[in-house]
Design a protein around this motif. Structure first.
Motif, PDB file in Angstrom:
ATOM      1  N   HIS A  56       0.842  -1.205   0.000  1.00  0.00           N
ATOM      2  CA  HIS A  56       0.000   0.000   0.000  1.00  0.00           C
ATOM      3  C   HIS A  56       0.876   1.253   0.000  1.00  0.00           C
ATOM      4  O   HIS A  56       0.588   2.209  -0.723  1.00  0.00           O
ATOM      5  N   ALA A  57       1.943   1.241   0.780  1.00  0.00           N
ATOM      6  CA  ALA A  57       2.856   2.391   0.799  1.00  0.00           C
ATOM      7  C   ALA A  57       3.474   2.619  -0.576  1.00  0.00           C
ATOM      8  O   ALA A  57       3.562   3.756  -1.048  1.00  0.00           O
ATOM      9  N   VAL A  58       3.873   1.554  -1.241  1.00  0.00           N
ATOM     10  CA  VAL A  58       4.437   1.655  -2.590  1.00  0.00           C
ATOM     11  C   VAL A  58       3.384   2.199  -3.554  1.00  0.00           C
ATOM     12  O   VAL A  58       3.660   3.071  -4.381  1.00  0.00           O
ATOM     13  N   ASP A  59       2.160   1.716  -3.441  1.00  0.00           N
ATOM     14  CA  ASP A  59       1.098   2.149  -4.347  1.00  0.00           C
ATOM     15  C   ASP A  59       0.795   3.640  -4.224  1.00  0.00           C
ATOM     16  O   ASP A  59       0.533   4.306  -5.221  1.00  0.00           O
ATOM     17  N   VAL A  60       0.822   4.186  -2.995  1.00  0.00           N
ATOM     18  CA  VAL A  60       0.489   5.607  -2.819  1.00  0.00           C
ATOM     19  C   VAL A  60       1.706   6.513  -2.953  1.00  0.00           C
ATOM     20  O   VAL A  60       1.568   7.729  -3.053  1.00  0.00           O
ATOM     21  N   THR A  75       2.641 -10.003   7.215  1.00  0.00           N
ATOM     22  CA  THR A  75       2.148 -11.221   6.579  1.00  0.00           C
ATOM     23  C   THR A  75       1.279 -10.952   5.357  1.00  0.00           C
ATOM     24  O   THR A  75       0.834 -11.885   4.701  1.00  0.00           O
ATOM     25  N   VAL A  76       1.045  -9.681   5.036  1.00  0.00           N
ATOM     26  CA  VAL A  76       0.204  -9.338   3.888  1.00  0.00           C
ATOM     27  C   VAL A  76       1.002  -9.541   2.606  1.00  0.00           C
ATOM     28  O   VAL A  76       2.084  -9.009   2.442  1.00  0.00           O
ATOM     29  N   LEU A  77       0.461 -10.341   1.707  1.00  0.00           N
ATOM     30  CA  LEU A  77       1.072 -10.564   0.408  1.00  0.00           C
ATOM     31  C   LEU A  77       0.124 -10.049  -0.668  1.00  0.00           C
ATOM     32  O   LEU A  77      -1.083 -10.017  -0.479  1.00  0.00           O
ATOM     33  N   SER A  78       0.682  -9.670  -1.791  1.00  0.00           N
ATOM     34  CA  SER A  78      -0.156  -9.225  -2.903  1.00  0.00           C
ATOM     35  C   SER A  78       0.257  -9.988  -4.154  1.00  0.00           C
ATOM     36  O   SER A  78       1.363 -10.483  -4.253  1.00  0.00           O
ATOM     37  N   THR A  79      -0.659 -10.062  -5.089  1.00  0.00           N
ATOM     38  CA  THR A  79      -0.363 -10.729  -6.350  1.00  0.00           C
ATOM     39  C   THR A  79      -0.393  -9.691  -7.459  1.00  0.00           C
ATOM     40  O   THR A  79      -1.396  -9.016  -7.665  1.00  0.00           O
ATOM     41  N   ARG A  80       0.715  -9.554  -8.143  1.00  0.00           N
ATOM     42  CA  ARG A  80       0.852  -8.643  -9.277  1.00  0.00           C
ATOM     43  C   ARG A  80       1.635  -9.359 -10.367  1.00  0.00           C
ATOM     44  O   ARG A  80       2.569 -10.099 -10.073  1.00  0.00           O
ATOM     45  N   GLN A  81       1.267  -9.144 -11.577  1.00  0.00           N
ATOM     46  CA  GLN A  81       1.967  -9.743 -12.710  1.00  0.00           C
ATOM     47  C   GLN A  81       2.096 -11.265 -12.549  1.00  0.00           C
ATOM     48  O   GLN A  81       3.089 -11.862 -12.953  1.00  0.00           O
ATOM     49  N   GLY A  82       1.082 -11.880 -11.926  1.00  0.00           N
ATOM     50  CA  GLY A  82       1.073 -13.321 -11.761  1.00  0.00           C
ATOM     51  C   GLY A  82       2.001 -13.860 -10.695  1.00  0.00           C
ATOM     52  O   GLY A  82       2.203 -15.057 -10.592  1.00  0.00           O
ATOM     53  N   MET A  83       2.599 -12.960  -9.890  1.00  0.00           N
ATOM     54  CA  MET A  83       3.518 -13.390  -8.838  1.00  0.00           C
ATOM     55  C   MET A  83       3.015 -12.907  -7.490  1.00  0.00           C
ATOM     56  O   MET A  83       2.475 -11.807  -7.383  1.00  0.00           O
ATOM     57  N   THR A  86       5.687  -9.663  -1.283  1.00  0.00           N
ATOM     58  CA  THR A  86       5.431  -8.654  -0.260  1.00  0.00           C
ATOM     59  C   THR A  86       5.135  -7.318  -0.920  1.00  0.00           C
ATOM     60  O   THR A  86       4.235  -6.605  -0.502  1.00  0.00           O
ATOM     61  N   ALA A  87       5.892  -6.970  -1.956  1.00  0.00           N
ATOM     62  CA  ALA A  87       5.656  -5.710  -2.664  1.00  0.00           C
ATOM     63  C   ALA A  87       6.151  -5.804  -4.095  1.00  0.00           C
ATOM     64  O   ALA A  87       7.225  -6.343  -4.361  1.00  0.00           O
ATOM     65  N   TYR A  88       5.359  -5.277  -4.980  1.00  0.00           N
ATOM     66  CA  TYR A  88       5.722  -5.162  -6.393  1.00  0.00           C
ATOM     67  C   TYR A  88       6.111  -3.708  -6.605  1.00  0.00           C
ATOM     68  O   TYR A  88       5.274  -2.814  -6.485  1.00  0.00           O
ATOM     69  N   ILE A  89       7.383  -3.462  -6.876  1.00  0.00           N
ATOM     70  CA  ILE A  89       7.900  -2.090  -6.923  1.00  0.00           C
ATOM     71  C   ILE A  89       8.305  -1.731  -8.342  1.00  0.00           C
ATOM     72  O   ILE A  89       9.132  -2.405  -8.949  1.00  0.00           O
ATOM     73  N   THR A  90       7.717  -0.658  -8.854  1.00  0.00           N
ATOM     74  CA  THR A  90       8.038  -0.178 -10.196  1.00  0.00           C
ATOM     75  C   THR A  90       8.443   1.289 -10.170  1.00  0.00           C
ATOM     76  O   THR A  90       8.426   1.950 -11.205  1.00  0.00           O
ATOM     77  N   LYS A  91       8.788   1.805  -8.981  1.00  0.00           N
ATOM     78  CA  LYS A  91       9.151   3.213  -8.808  1.00  0.00           C
ATOM     79  C   LYS A  91      10.512   3.297  -8.142  1.00  0.00           C
ATOM     80  O   LYS A  91      10.966   2.352  -7.511  1.00  0.00           O
ATOM     81  N   SER A  92      11.141   4.449  -8.253  1.00  0.00           N
ATOM     82  CA  SER A  92      12.397   4.700  -7.551  1.00  0.00           C
ATOM     83  C   SER A  92      12.063   5.146  -6.143  1.00  0.00           C
ATOM     84  O   SER A  92      11.555   6.253  -5.940  1.00  0.00           O
ATOM     85  N   LEU A  93      12.304   4.273  -5.163  1.00  0.00           N
ATOM     86  CA  LEU A  93      11.956   4.545  -3.771  1.00  0.00           C
ATOM     87  C   LEU A  93      13.128   4.192  -2.868  1.00  0.00           C
ATOM     88  O   LEU A  93      13.954   3.356  -3.218  1.00  0.00           O
ATOM     89  N   MET A  94      13.157   4.798  -1.692  1.00  0.00           N
ATOM     90  CA  MET A  94      14.089   4.390  -0.658  1.00  0.00           C
ATOM     91  C   MET A  94      13.253   3.744   0.438  1.00  0.00           C
ATOM     92  O   MET A  94      12.320   4.355   0.954  1.00  0.00           O
TER      93      MET A  94
END
Length: 105
Positions: A56-60, A75-83, A86-94
């Motif tokens: 959620h933090a990555v998304d916002v 323990t929260v997992l998400s499914t993105r791109q069929g995988m 813990t987090a699907y990251i497509t941004k430049s973040l620290m």
């Protein structure tokens, strides 16, 4: 004296110090804690209203934002791109972590 680290991803390398300098100009800090909430209106910008999951933090977040994670078992997992992850990251973040739930530094 600042912390300098070299980060390399697929041919891209920058120092952590350079990233912090570039990101600090217009970036936000997002907070994550096991006790947080992933509500649609929660932008996670204060330690008193953290996100409940890294995803959620990555998304916002926007490019250049910093995400601070309190210590705990997430323990929260998400499914993105069929995988499932813990987090699907497509941004430049620290992403930094290990803090007390009250985000004392």
């Amino acid at each position: 004296m600042g912390i300098i680290a070299l980060v390399a991803f697929g041919g891209l390398s920058i120092t952590l110090q350079t990233f912090r300098q570039q990101a600090s100009a217009a970036s936000a800090v997002r907070y994550v804690a096991v006790t947080g909430s992933d509500g649609a209106n929660n932008l996670c910008t204060t330690p008193t209203a953290p996100c409940g999951s890294l995803q959620h933090a990555v998304d916002v977040a926007a490019d250049g934002d910093e995400i601070r994670m309190a210590g705990g078992v997430y323990t929260v997992l998400s499914t993105r791109q069929g995988m499932t992850q813990t987090a699907y990251i497509t941004k430049s973040l620290m992403i930094v972590g290990g803090y007390a739930a009250d985000f004392s530094f």
